[in-house]
Design a protein around this motif. Structure first.
Motif: not given
Length: 380
Positions: A5, A10-11, A49
């Motif tokens: 990600h 995004e988490l 990432s």
């Protein structure tokens, strides 16, 4: 399913934090503050990432992971490896690093509830490094469970030494701690603290919401000047500190030194339920910040006093610093794990690390033979 990600946003924060535990620098908000403030991402050389293991739409395991274009801010030094690549016409960057940026604090990096998911994560990171054409994968300052997974995945361990203060039974205040030291070490600490007081310096610790905007602005000047004194560029900015403090106010402890009611120096710590993590220090030299012993007072003795007063078991002194040994800190081994894609370099690095581990182990044993604590025959 395991996939990377590009941002921590995004988490899901609650799921990430449930995996990360109570270390403040591993919390979703801390990592998000690094990204939102621009300290990582953009042209910083740290490209997020983050690796996530999803099962039935739920985050089951995760890893703070970055594509690196340099080796700054890691505290596990591989500059010699990068030079060797260059000398042989190869590119060492980009590489993949599992770490908390700018933070040499041991703790979990494979955030998972069981060994199977940890192993799946590190294998996923290895696959990402291989498929992405990375020179290498590095997991920095991992805990025992992380290292076991890295061993199973075929990575090579590296060891370093840090210095941590650790509360012992019967220590309730600073005098109890001092009484445990040998006579000369006890006298030296008292002399250092007395010099600070006799210089007209008053020290105050501010906790959590007691730390105001003016305190952060002053601390930032100190932090910046420390890097400039060493001809370096600060990794972090004021926006990061303000965001991180707002997100986790109770995780911050700032020790401020005043002379004539004006601040002259500051030290910053992160606090967890059982540990205090020493992070940054700086002084305003042109405002009278040069005081003998002030660095030790703010960075070590104030941290120890805070730990004793608040039931904390450990004060982590950060990277390096043999001078901490004489001030009640003990040597502790820290660990990282490494994989290099190039077979010949991987073999060379493995042989180097095998020799280095033996030397570091001997160094650790030698340090333990010179602990500052009194023994029975001391007679004090």
């Amino acid at each position: 399913m395991i996939r990377p990600h590009a941002t921590i946003a995004e988490l899901p924060a609650a799921d990430w934090d449930a995996l990360a535990g109570d270390a403040p620098m591993l919390r979703h908000a801390f990592l998000d503050a690094l990204e939102q403030s621009g300290c990582v991402g953009g042209d910083s050389g740290w490209q997020p990432s983050h690796l996530a293991l999803w099962r039935d739409g739920t985050l089951r395991a995760a890893m703070p992971l970055y594509i690196k274009q340099h080796s700054y801010g890691e505290y596990v030094f591989d500059w010699a490896w990068a030079r060797a690549y260059t000398e042989h016409g190869l590119s060492y960057y980009p590489k993949l690093v599992g770490a908390v940026p700018f933070t040499p604090l041991p703790g979990p990096r494979l955030l998972a509830r069981d060994d199977a998911d940890r192993l799946a994560l590190i294998r996923g990171a290895l696959e990402l490094a291989d498929q992405g054409g990375m020179s290498s994968l590095h997991l920095l300052f991992g805990d025992d469970a992380d290292l076991a997974a890295c061993d199973a995945a075929g990575m090579t361990r590296r060891e370093q030494v840090q210095f941590h203060w650790q509360r012992q039974p019967g220590w309730h205040d600073f005098d109890d701690f001092l009484d445990s030291l040998s006579r000369d070490k006890r006298r030296k600490i008292r002399q250092e603290r007395r010099k600070v007081t006799e210089a007209g310096v008053r020290v105050r610790r501010k906790l959590g919401r007691q730390i105001g905007a003016d305190d952060w602005a002053f601390f930032m000047r100190c932090y910046d000047s420390t890097y400039r004194e060493h001809r370096s560029t600060p990794y972090l900015n004021l926006d990061f500190f303000l965001r991180a403090h707002a997100a986790q106010p109770d995780a911050w402890v700032m020790a401020l030194a005043y002379r004539d009611d004006a601040p002259i120096a500051a030290a910053l710590n992160l606090a967890g339920p059982t540990r205090l993590y020493g992070r940054y220090w700086g002084a305003q030299w042109d405002a009278g910040g040069w005081v003998p012993g002030l660095h030790f007072e703010l960075c070590y003795y104030q941290g120890i006093e805070h730990a004793l007063a608040n039931g904390l078991d450990t004060v982590e002194g950060g990277a390096q610093g043999e001078h901490k040994l004489a001030r009640g800190f003990s040597p502790v081994m820290t660990h990282s794990a490494h994989w290099l894609a190039h077979p010949a370099f991987a073999d060379a690095v493995e042989r180097f690390l095998d020799r280095e581990r033996r030397l570091v182990g001997a160094y650790h044993d030698e340090l333990n033979a010179h602990l500052p604590f009194r023994v029975e025959q001391d007679g004090t």
